[in-house]
Design a protein around this motif. Structure first.
Motif, PDB file in Angstrom:
ATOM      1  N   ILE A 124    -103.804 -12.286  -5.315  1.00 45.76           N
ATOM      2  CA  ILE A 124    -104.401 -11.756  -6.546  1.00 45.76           C
ATOM      3  C   ILE A 124    -104.534 -10.246  -6.460  1.00 45.76           C
ATOM      4  N   ASP A 125    -104.897  -9.727  -5.292  1.00 47.01           N
ATOM      5  CA  ASP A 125    -104.964  -8.273  -5.114  1.00 47.01           C
ATOM      6  C   ASP A 125    -103.588  -7.642  -5.275  1.00 47.01           C
ATOM      7  N   GLU A 126    -102.573  -8.318  -4.779  1.00 50.47           N
ATOM      8  CA  GLU A 126    -101.201  -7.812  -4.897  1.00 50.47           C
ATOM      9  C   GLU A 126    -100.743  -7.788  -6.355  1.00 50.47           C
ATOM     10  N   SER A 127    -101.289  -8.672  -7.167  1.00 53.00           N
ATOM     11  CA  SER A 127    -100.872  -8.750  -8.572  1.00 53.00           C
ATOM     12  C   SER A 127    -101.263  -7.490  -9.344  1.00 53.00           C
ATOM     13  N   LYS A 128    -102.214  -6.726  -8.853  1.00 49.58           N
ATOM     14  CA  LYS A 128    -102.655  -5.518  -9.556  1.00 49.58           C
ATOM     15  C   LYS A 128    -101.552  -4.461  -9.615  1.00 49.58           C
ATOM     16  N   ARG A 129    -100.655  -4.484  -8.662  1.00 54.71           N
ATOM     17  CA  ARG A 129     -99.598  -3.464  -8.661  1.00 54.71           C
ATOM     18  C   ARG A 129     -98.331  -3.923  -9.393  1.00 54.71           C
ATOM     19  N   ILE A 130     -98.287  -5.176  -9.829  1.00 52.02           N
ATOM     20  CA  ILE A 130     -97.120  -5.703 -10.539  1.00 52.02           C
ATOM     21  C   ILE A 130     -97.324  -5.476 -12.035  1.00 52.02           C
ATOM     22  N   THR A 131     -96.392  -4.754 -12.652  1.00 53.68           N
ATOM     23  CA  THR A 131     -96.537  -4.419 -14.076  1.00 53.68           C
ATOM     24  C   THR A 131     -95.474  -5.078 -14.961  1.00 53.68           C
ATOM     25  N   ALA A 132     -94.331  -5.419 -14.423  1.00 44.21           N
ATOM     26  CA  ALA A 132     -93.266  -6.010 -15.230  1.00 44.21           C
ATOM     27  C   ALA A 132     -93.670  -7.419 -15.667  1.00 44.21           C
ATOM     28  N   HIS A 133     -93.374  -7.741 -16.921  1.00 45.12           N
ATOM     29  CA  HIS A 133     -93.818  -9.007 -17.508  1.00 45.12           C
ATOM     30  C   HIS A 133     -93.295 -10.217 -16.726  1.00 45.12           C
ATOM     31  N   GLU A 134     -91.998 -10.253 -16.490  1.00 44.28           N
ATOM     32  CA  GLU A 134     -91.394 -11.405 -15.804  1.00 44.28           C
ATOM     33  C   GLU A 134     -91.894 -11.496 -14.362  1.00 44.28           C
ATOM     34  N   ALA A 135     -92.094 -10.363 -13.722  1.00 47.29           N
ATOM     35  CA  ALA A 135     -92.599 -10.368 -12.345  1.00 47.29           C
ATOM     36  C   ALA A 135     -94.030 -10.903 -12.312  1.00 47.29           C
ATOM     37  N   ARG A 136     -94.831 -10.533 -13.302  1.00 46.03           N
ATOM     38  CA  ARG A 136     -96.205 -11.055 -13.356  1.00 46.03           C
ATOM     39  C   ARG A 136     -96.204 -12.568 -13.598  1.00 46.03           C
ATOM     40  N   ARG A 137     -95.281 -13.042 -14.417  1.00 48.95           N
ATOM     41  CA  ARG A 137     -95.180 -14.484 -14.670  1.00 48.95           C
ATOM     42  C   ARG A 137     -94.811 -15.224 -13.390  1.00 48.95           C
ATOM     43  N   ARG A 138     -93.826 -14.705 -12.666  1.00 49.86           N
ATOM     44  CA  ARG A 138     -93.428 -15.330 -11.398  1.00 49.86           C
ATOM     45  C   ARG A 138     -94.567 -15.278 -10.382  1.00 49.86           C
ATOM     46  N   HIS A 139     -95.287 -14.150 -10.370  1.00 53.47           N
ATOM     47  CA  HIS A 139     -96.403 -14.024  -9.434  1.00 53.47           C
ATOM     48  C   HIS A 139     -97.529 -14.994  -9.815  1.00 53.47           C
TER      49      HIS A 139
END
Length: 184
Positions: free
Chosen positions: A50-65
């Protein structure tokens, strides 16, 4: 010879619904504030993801995460996390605080407010009875005598009203602090 029974296994559609639900919970977890997340029963791997998700901004990458977080939730106790998340969003928790404040406003003195003190102590194990009683004593001492109408133009009445608001705010802030720090 034993017969094979397919009815005991969940269907592929049921498994997909469960995975989708866990992904949605994962997205909610990713959008929570750090203080609220700290109150939830999360595993270390889940906290790191969840902490790592803060640096992910791309829509598809956030969905995969979010799918990855949902996968980690299957390994963790997903039901407990979902229950704690529902308790965090429960609007009745805030209503209870407001109800206590309204009952305090209607109380005559700190002895009449003892029922509220007992309810707070029963609801929040971390509550400090002595501190709460001190706050309530100060709150009731700052009230104007019954029947006296304050005149905001007079400096002493204005100061008394300010003190009452300040003491009331201290009691409410203490209730709110207990609520924010209570385990879910």
């Amino acid at each position: 010879m034993d017969e094979y029974n397919d009815d005991d296994l969940p269907s592929k559609s049921a498994l997909k619904r469960e995975v989708s639900a866990l992904q949605e919970v994962g997205e909610k977890l990713m959008n929570l504030k750090a203080a609220d997340r700290a109150r939830l029963p999360l595993t270390d791997a889940l906290v790191r993801a969840i902490d790592e998700s803060k640096r992910i901004t791309a829509h598809e990458a956030r969905r995969r995460h979010a799918q990855y977080v949902g996968k980690l939730m299957r390994a963790a106790d997903g039901d407990a996390i979902e229950l704690a998340l529902a308790a965090l969003d429960d609007p009745l928790r805030h209503k209870r605080l407001l109800d206590w404040m309204e009952r305090l406003d209607r109380s005559d003195n700190s002895k009449a407010a003892q029922v509220i003190v007992d309810e707070v102590m029963q609801t929040y194990a971390a509550a400090d009875r002595q501190h709460l009683r001190n706050l309530l004593r100060n709150y009731f001492a700052s009230r104007l005598p019954a029947g006296k109408q304050p005149d905001p133009d007079l400096p002493e009445d204005r100061a008394a009203l300010d003190k009452l608001q300040r003491e009331r705010r201290k009691v409410y802030d203490y209730f709110n602090m207990l609520e924010r720090n209570a385990p879910l």
